[in-house]
Write a protein that holds these residues in place. Sequence first.
Motif, PDB file in Angstrom:
ATOM      1  N   VAL A  53       0.951  -6.179   3.897  1.00 40.29           N
ATOM      2  CA  VAL A  53       0.874  -4.545   4.989  1.00 40.29           C
ATOM      3  C   VAL A  53       1.974  -4.113   5.170  1.00 40.29           C
ATOM      4  N   SER A  54       2.126  -2.771   5.274  1.00 41.97           N
ATOM      5  CA  SER A  54       3.088  -1.796   5.248  1.00 41.97           C
ATOM      6  C   SER A  54       2.945  -1.089   6.484  1.00 41.97           C
ATOM      7  N   SER A  55       3.975  -0.721   6.995  1.00 38.80           N
ATOM      8  CA  SER A  55       3.833   0.439   8.244  1.00 38.80           C
ATOM      9  C   SER A  55       3.310   1.531   7.835  1.00 38.80           C
ATOM     10  N   LYS A  56       3.530   1.729   6.416  1.00 35.50           N
ATOM     11  CA  LYS A  56       2.890   3.153   5.864  1.00 35.50           C
ATOM     12  C   LYS A  56       1.389   3.061   5.563  1.00 35.50           C
ATOM     13  N   ASP A  57       0.842   2.060   5.569  1.00 36.28           N
ATOM     14  CA  ASP A  57      -0.551   1.786   5.279  1.00 36.28           C
ATOM     15  C   ASP A  57      -1.303   2.788   6.294  1.00 36.28           C
ATOM     16  N   LYS A  58      -2.485   3.232   5.618  1.00 34.55           N
ATOM     17  CA  LYS A  58      -3.475   3.888   6.305  1.00 34.55           C
ATOM     18  C   LYS A  58      -4.806   3.095   6.095  1.00 34.55           C
ATOM     19  N   PHE A  59      -5.533   2.978   7.072  1.00 36.67           N
ATOM     20  CA  PHE A  59      -6.690   2.050   7.008  1.00 36.67           C
ATOM     21  C   PHE A  59      -7.834   2.945   7.170  1.00 36.67           C
ATOM     22  N   TYR A  60      -8.768   2.629   6.557  1.00 31.85           N
ATOM     23  CA  TYR A  60     -10.198   3.507   6.663  1.00 31.85           C
ATOM     24  C   TYR A  60     -11.120   2.260   6.915  1.00 31.85           C
ATOM     25  N   VAL A  61     -12.398   2.410   7.568  1.00 33.61           N
ATOM     26  CA  VAL A  61     -13.337   1.459   7.879  1.00 33.61           C
ATOM     27  C   VAL A  61     -14.606   1.883   7.126  1.00 33.61           C
ATOM     28  N   GLY A  62     -15.236   0.776   6.529  1.00 31.39           N
ATOM     29  CA  GLY A  62     -16.605   0.923   6.034  1.00 31.39           C
ATOM     30  C   GLY A  62     -16.944  -0.248   5.459  1.00 31.39           C
ATOM     31  N   ASP A  63     -18.203  -0.423   5.246  1.00 30.68           N
ATOM     32  CA  ASP A  63     -18.886  -1.613   4.737  1.00 30.68           C
ATOM     33  C   ASP A  63     -19.080  -1.376   3.263  1.00 30.68           C
ATOM     34  N   PHE A  64     -17.975  -1.588   2.504  1.00 29.51           N
ATOM     35  CA  PHE A  64     -17.803  -1.550   1.088  1.00 29.51           C
ATOM     36  C   PHE A  64     -18.430  -2.673   0.351  1.00 29.51           C
ATOM     37  N   THR A  65     -18.726  -3.696   0.920  1.00 20.68           N
ATOM     38  CA  THR A  65     -19.484  -4.896   0.110  1.00 20.68           C
ATOM     39  C   THR A  65     -20.828  -4.673   0.442  1.00 20.68           C
ATOM     40  N   GLY A  66     -21.484  -4.068   1.294  1.00 25.35           N
ATOM     41  CA  GLY A  66     -22.899  -4.226   1.695  1.00 25.35           C
ATOM     42  C   GLY A  66     -23.593  -5.402   2.458  1.00 25.35           C
ATOM     43  N   ASP A  67     -22.634  -6.096   2.884  1.00 28.80           N
ATOM     44  CA  ASP A  67     -23.014  -7.222   3.480  1.00 28.80           C
ATOM     45  C   ASP A  67     -23.078  -7.091   4.978  1.00 28.80           C
TER      46      ASP A  67
END
Lengths: 183, 695
Positions: free
Chosen positions: B358-372
């Motif tokens: 994890v970096s302080s520069k990381d940008k996070f996006y939320v989604g159900d990418f696995t379909g579970d």
Amino acid sequence: MKYYALLPLIFLFSALNCKNYTSKDSQNYRHKSEDVSINQGFYFTVNFEFTQDNYQLISKHQNDGNLSFDIQIPTDMFLVAYKKDKLFFYSELTDPLTMRTVGEREMEETMEKGSLNINLPKEFANKDSTKNLDIYIYKVNEYMENFESSVVLKEKLEELEQQQVIRKRYTINASQLAHFLNQ
Amino acid sequence: MKNLNKALILLMSLITIAAFSQTKTTLLYNGSSASKFDIVFMGDGFTSSNQSEFNNLVSDYFKAMFTHDNGNLDNVLSELQDAFNIYRVNLNSTQSGVTQYTCSNDDCSSNTASSKNTALNFKYSGCWNCCWMQKSSNTDNKINNALSTVGLSGADFVVVILNEPGFGGCSYGKVLSITKSMSNNVLLHELGHSVGRLADEYSKPGCFSGTNPSAVNVDKNDNPSKWNKFAKSTITTGAPTEYNVDGFEGGRYNTSCIYRPSSNSTMRGNTSLFNPPSYNEFWKRNKSKSNYNFNKPIIGNFQGNSYNDVVLHYGNYITAYPTEHPKGFTGSGAGITRPANSYVTTKRVKGPGGTWYVSSKDKFYVGDFTGDGYDDLLVFYPNNQYSRLGILKSTPTGFECIKKIYYNLPGWQMRNGDQFFIADFNGDGKDDFYIFNAVNWNQGYMGMFKSTGSNFSYVKRYDKYLPGHFMSSTDKYFVADYTGDNKEELILFNTNSKVTRMFKSSGISLSKTKEYFASLPGWTSKAGDKYHIADINGDGKDDVYIFNGTNWGPEYLLLLRSDGNEYKYIKRYDDALPGWNMNNHDKFYVADINGDGKDDLYVFNNQDWSTQYLGRVITNGSTVSVNYQSDWIGGWNLGSADKLIVDNRKTGRDNLFIHNTNWFAYMWSGTSNMYIKGMYKDYIHAFKYHDYGWY
């Protein structure tokens, strides 16, 4: 990049406040402590050896970094330094003369002699500035609700001393310390 | 002969140096010693062949300190771990084991029974009244020399493990010495002393006669200011008992005339939990050494229940909190839904795809990418041609890195200006993404990447043009299923040309269904138009609210509905909504506030008036009405630094998270107003009670 129609194929290969009931002023309130950073680049760790009435400077070591201090209500002992009666440095300490048995029933005992490493700012090595520097180590006798506001001025701390909630145990000789740090 | 002697002396010197040489291993590093709390583990009586045993002992202690062995209840050290540096210093003793000495009653004078040549010269007696063990006259020097040699002379706390199977430990100054038989909880108890500055809550017969102790967890009064904020007038009930705060007589080695805050705790019976004032003290004393704050919360349904959970990103750490009835709670406080206790705090997310640091520069996006059915995290580390992308799959205990993509996606070179738009554009139940970049190249690009459940595969890339649209850096894109076919498409608004275009997704490409040149039904477009995609009438097709508070004299709010291909006019409000006088800095947030299936709006203004206002814009599909609260909502004082995030739920009412740097709260939508369900200052943690509602 993407000028060439074949690039996708190449890529395919390569990839795979608030907020309490007290007042709105609390919005900027973090916690009561003061977090102060001294921009200095290095600091000292000094090994002190203590008896009930006296101390000796045993060894020193220079470390890289900016030493910061954070004032919380002390529970045991603290070192405080005033420059022209204003707070210059603070460090909470553990009483080096207290030994505590660990496991089953715990018990505290006082030892005749003990040692402690204390981190000190590089300014303590400056012989000129130590002329106005008063350094003390206090023993805490009692819980102090508003310690953070008292410790910032020497005269306020002396009031606590008069009230016997703290006891001055050691007065550190600032010029001797400076000399030691410069050896 | 002389040469032989010299050689022998040299050989002996080398052996001695080897025997007592020390090596440092960094177990956890978060910053310079000057700014963190350094804990150093050392061993005495471990020969070179014993070092793996010593390493295992340290490893067990380390795990106990920084994993969540108590379920979700607490592990304050783990939650605060970015305040610490942890080191292991291996010292080779010449002999295995430590010197033994005998003792009798109060006579702790050293009658040596067996002598061992060890690195630190500790001696063990096994006598409680002699602190179980003692240092030799040169032990302090040896410890200091070892610390100094490895550059750790400024360490805040040193734990010396003796290669001794007997029981016991002894604490003096910054040094704790323990035998290798001491349990993890004994170490946690001792860290309560050193890191939390807590007192023993133990007792033995006697009346405490000293002055009032400074530690926050003992007091001469039974309801002191040290802990009365955590104590309900009628004591709370149920598990965990450590959290039922009151004045319990006995503590600090006396059974009477002194009180402790809970019947049992880590500081009394070495239980697994610190009581609330003790837990709070850990944070209070160490937060300045941590980067922890509430500036970058990430909201998603990571645990799969009805409410969205909270991930905080600070420094190079993430920590996750489930929104739930706190696990492990019975009785008081058990039925309150709120962000509860952290289930993971980490700076490394491991998994089959590698380790994501994890970096302080990381940008996070939320989604159900696995379909579970659980939300996951897509994390983008922008670093020009060395950018990275990771898929962090949510698990019951945290996150798992299932894919790390370096530098290039298939058909796409990642760059800092890449904008990700999470959308299930093929309607398969797994979230995909559109990616747009018009700033790092000499023309705009839009990519479509679909989720395979464990990776992303290339679907389509548009260069310079989307169908009928020249892409530019003034494009703003919004994800919307305006056709209602469960394939999420894109709405475009260009702030320069003021054009609005609707792009329908077939799952593999986009096609333009409608475009509006500088005007929409009932609306003249301006650069300051703010689009808020919402299903206003609940027909399954995404509509749009558009607000403009800057380009005209009055402020305007427009409601448009989608017929599947284009927008139709519903209503426009000029200057005021029924019950709300619009102003320049109104901020709108789409949410189904009353749970009727029609998307409403929260409106927040914390800049234009003498106080701050939070309104609820409720729609019936054709008009809106507003009610609002101002200044205070329960114990939360609305402020200029506050930011809102919607708890966007699949069914039921959408609630709100509100936060600023040091405060965080979860607000529920009631029938007529908002109310606080959980409120937190400095850290998130569920207690049974707090007088100000901070739990």
